[in-house]
Write a protein that holds these residues in place. Structure first.
Motif, mmCIF file in Angstrom:
data_model
loop_
_atom_site.group_PDB
_atom_site.id
_atom_site.type_symbol
_atom_site.label_atom_id
_atom_site.label_comp_id
_atom_site.label_asym_id
_atom_site.label_seq_id
_atom_site.Cartn_x
_atom_site.Cartn_y
_atom_site.Cartn_z
ATOM 1 N N PHE A 89 0.841 -1.190 0.000
ATOM 2 C CA PHE A 89 0.000 0.000 0.000
ATOM 3 C C PHE A 89 0.880 1.244 0.000
ATOM 4 C CE2 PHE A 89 -4.144 -1.839 0.647
ATOM 5 C CZ PHE A 89 -3.892 -3.032 1.298
ATOM 6 N N CYS A 90 0.614 2.124 -0.916
ATOM 7 C CA CYS A 90 1.186 3.460 -0.900
ATOM 8 C C CYS A 90 0.253 4.330 -0.061
ATOM 9 C CB CYS A 90 1.258 3.967 -2.346
ATOM 10 S SG CYS A 90 1.767 5.670 -2.533
ATOM 11 N N ALA A 91 0.806 5.244 0.711
ATOM 12 C CA ALA A 91 -0.033 6.134 1.519
ATOM 13 C C ALA A 91 0.555 7.535 1.480
ATOM 14 C CB ALA A 91 -0.134 5.628 2.955
ATOM 15 N N ALA A 92 -0.248 8.497 1.896
ATOM 16 C CA ALA A 92 0.206 9.881 1.909
ATOM 17 C C ALA A 92 -0.369 10.592 3.114
ATOM 18 C CB ALA A 92 -0.217 10.595 0.626
ATOM 19 N N SER A 93 0.389 11.543 3.613
ATOM 20 C CA SER A 93 -0.051 12.296 4.784
ATOM 21 C C SER A 93 0.113 13.784 4.518
ATOM 22 C CB SER A 93 0.779 11.898 5.993
ATOM 23 O OG SER A 93 0.419 12.663 7.116
ATOM 24 N N PRO A 94 -0.915 14.559 4.818
ATOM 25 C CA PRO A 94 -0.773 16.002 4.726
ATOM 26 C C PRO A 94 0.196 16.496 5.806
ATOM 27 C CG PRO A 94 -3.070 15.333 4.849
ATOM 28 C CD PRO A 94 -2.238 14.136 5.207
ATOM 29 N N PRO A 95 0.536 17.764 5.803
ATOM 30 C CA PRO A 95 1.422 18.285 6.845
ATOM 31 C C PRO A 95 0.850 18.042 8.233
ATOM 32 C CG PRO A 95 1.156 19.884 5.096
ATOM 33 C CD PRO A 95 0.206 18.747 4.800
ATOM 34 N N SER A 96 1.679 18.092 9.243
ATOM 35 C CA SER A 96 1.288 17.737 10.611
ATOM 36 C C SER A 96 0.025 18.478 11.017
ATOM 37 C CB SER A 96 2.415 18.075 11.589
ATOM 38 O OG SER A 96 2.706 19.449 11.520
ATOM 39 N N GLY A 97 -0.770 17.789 11.769
ATOM 40 C CA GLY A 97 -2.065 18.340 12.171
ATOM 41 C C GLY A 97 -3.210 17.548 11.589
ATOM 42 N N SER A 98 -2.911 16.803 10.544
ATOM 43 C CA SER A 98 -3.968 15.964 9.995
ATOM 44 C C SER A 98 -4.113 14.706 10.831
ATOM 45 C CB SER A 98 -3.636 15.588 8.561
ATOM 46 O OG SER A 98 -4.565 14.631 8.085
ATOM 47 N N TRP A 99 -5.276 14.140 10.837
ATOM 48 C CA TRP A 99 -5.540 12.997 11.703
ATOM 49 C C TRP A 99 -5.400 11.663 10.997
ATOM 50 C CZ3 TRP A 99 -10.188 9.835 11.589
ATOM 51 C CH2 TRP A 99 -11.021 10.132 10.488
ATOM 52 N N GLN A 100 -5.120 11.653 9.711
ATOM 53 C CA GLN A 100 -5.135 10.361 9.049
ATOM 54 C C GLN A 100 -4.142 10.270 7.910
ATOM 55 O OE1 GLN A 100 -8.254 9.533 6.121
ATOM 56 N NE2 GLN A 100 -9.301 11.335 6.892
ATOM 57 N N LEU A 101 -3.695 9.027 7.699
ATOM 58 C CA LEU A 101 -3.001 8.670 6.474
ATOM 59 C C LEU A 101 -4.050 8.322 5.431
ATOM 60 C CD1 LEU A 101 -0.114 6.238 7.468
ATOM 61 C CD2 LEU A 101 0.112 8.485 6.441
ATOM 62 N N ILE A 102 -3.752 8.632 4.190
ATOM 63 C CA ILE A 102 -4.653 8.266 3.097
ATOM 64 C C ILE A 102 -3.980 7.157 2.310
ATOM 65 C CG2 ILE A 102 -5.823 9.093 1.029
ATOM 66 C CD1 ILE A 102 -5.749 11.898 2.408
ATOM 67 N N PHE A 103 -4.637 6.006 2.233
ATOM 68 C CA PHE A 103 -4.055 4.836 1.600
ATOM 69 C C PHE A 103 -4.530 4.681 0.167
ATOM 70 C CE2 PHE A 103 -1.794 2.457 4.844
ATOM 71 C CZ PHE A 103 -2.262 3.010 6.028
ATOM 72 N N GLY A 104 -3.628 4.178 -0.681
ATOM 73 C CA GLY A 104 -4.027 3.733 -2.003
ATOM 74 C C GLY A 104 -4.706 2.374 -1.894
ATOM 75 N N SER A 105 -5.126 1.857 -3.040
ATOM 76 C CA SER A 105 -5.916 0.632 -3.056
ATOM 77 C C SER A 105 -5.073 -0.637 -2.992
ATOM 78 C CB SER A 105 -6.807 0.605 -4.299
ATOM 79 O OG SER A 105 -6.012 0.821 -5.456
ATOM 80 N N GLY A 106 -3.755 -0.498 -3.034
ATOM 81 C CA GLY A 106 -2.888 -1.660 -2.874
ATOM 82 C C GLY A 106 -2.528 -2.336 -4.184
ATOM 83 N N THR A 107 -1.331 -2.898 -4.213
ATOM 84 C CA THR A 107 -0.879 -3.731 -5.331
ATOM 85 C C THR A 107 -0.456 -5.070 -4.764
ATOM 86 O OG1 THR A 107 -0.098 -1.865 -6.661
ATOM 87 C CG2 THR A 107 0.834 -4.036 -7.169
ATOM 88 N N GLN A 108 -1.059 -6.117 -5.279
ATOM 89 C CA GLN A 108 -0.707 -7.463 -4.813
ATOM 90 C C GLN A 108 0.463 -7.969 -5.648
ATOM 91 O OE1 GLN A 108 -3.952 -9.986 -3.833
ATOM 92 N NE2 GLN A 108 -2.768 -11.863 -4.057
ATOM 93 N N LEU A 109 1.592 -8.143 -5.012
ATOM 94 C CA LEU A 109 2.808 -8.607 -5.696
ATOM 95 C C LEU A 109 2.973 -10.108 -5.482
ATOM 96 C CD1 LEU A 109 5.549 -8.071 -7.140
ATOM 97 C CD2 LEU A 109 6.537 -7.765 -4.856
#
Lengths: 113, 111
Positions: A89-109
């Motif tokens: 899973f790739c994920a991204a986080s806004p600058p500090s202060g945000s409450w969550q990571l946002i995940f991609g849908s995943g790649t099954q390797l």
């Protein structure tokens, strides 16, 4: 609205090859990008991460290449092993202060021996 | 090395029943989360709980509610389960909202 996109649902490589997993994002305010690895029956676990001030992060056989201008990144797994078979899973986080990571849908390797 | 413990591993129930899942973390983190992972492995955040402050994803149905006795525990209660609630529920903790430590999940099957 998918803010973090992983272009491939699945990827199969042979043992010893380099697996390349791609990810893109929409929000230019994102500044932290972790990759999580999940094996069947387990929760995701942090594998490697990069901040937007860098363009490359390496940890053993795992390397993240980051392109801020294009808003994409990729995870390269060198010398892939069958034990690397998992969902990434790739994920991204806004600058500090945000409450969550946002995940991609995943790649099954799948790494074939 | 497991530091986020979830029970039960599996639960099978019928539509309309109430279920409750437990989560405990031994990392000393201030923030805990519940995620839902569906059959396509999509991870969707449901709740975040930090210092008695609860943040709810507005798309989560009201039949879901988190319950916390202290910062090491965050349980999930589902009142009157529905078939679409079948999924893996993952608990996680963090001390900085960037690195999440996940439990191994509770797989719920609603018949």
């Amino acid at each position: 609205q998918q803010q973090v996109r992983q272009s491939s649902q699945s990827l199969t490589v042979w043992e010893g090859e380099t697996a390349i997993l791609n990810c893109s994002y929409e929000n230019s305010a994102f500044d932290y990008f972790p990759w999580y690895q999940q094996f069947p029956g387990e929760g995701p676990a942090l594998l490697i991460a990069i901040r937007s001030v860098s363009d490359k992060k390496e940890d053993g056989r795992f390397t993240i290449f980051f392109n801020k201008r294009e808003k994409n990144l990729s995870l390269h797994i060198k010398d892939s092993q069958p034990g690397d078979s998992a969902t990434y899973f790739c994920a991204a986080s806004p600058p500090s202060g945000s409450w969550q990571l946002i995940f991609g849908s995943g790649t099954q390797l799948t790494v074939m021996p | 090395e497991t530091a986020v413990f979830q029970t039960p591993n599996y639960h099978v129930t019928q539509v309309g029943n109430e279920v409750s899942f437990n989560c405990k973390q031994t990392l000393g983190h201030d923030t805990m989360y519940w995620y839902k992972q569906d059959s396509k492995k999509l991870l969707k955040i449901m709740f975040s709980y930090n210092n008695k402050q609860l943040i709810v994803n507005e798309t989560v149905p009201r039949r879901f509610s988190p319950q916390s006795s202290d910062k090491a525990h965050l349980n999930l209660r589902i009142k009157s389960v529905e078939p679409e609630d079948s999924a893996v529920y993952l608990c996680a903790s963090s001390d900085n909202a960037e690195t999440l430590y996940f439990g191994s999940g509770t797989r719920l099957t609603v018949l």
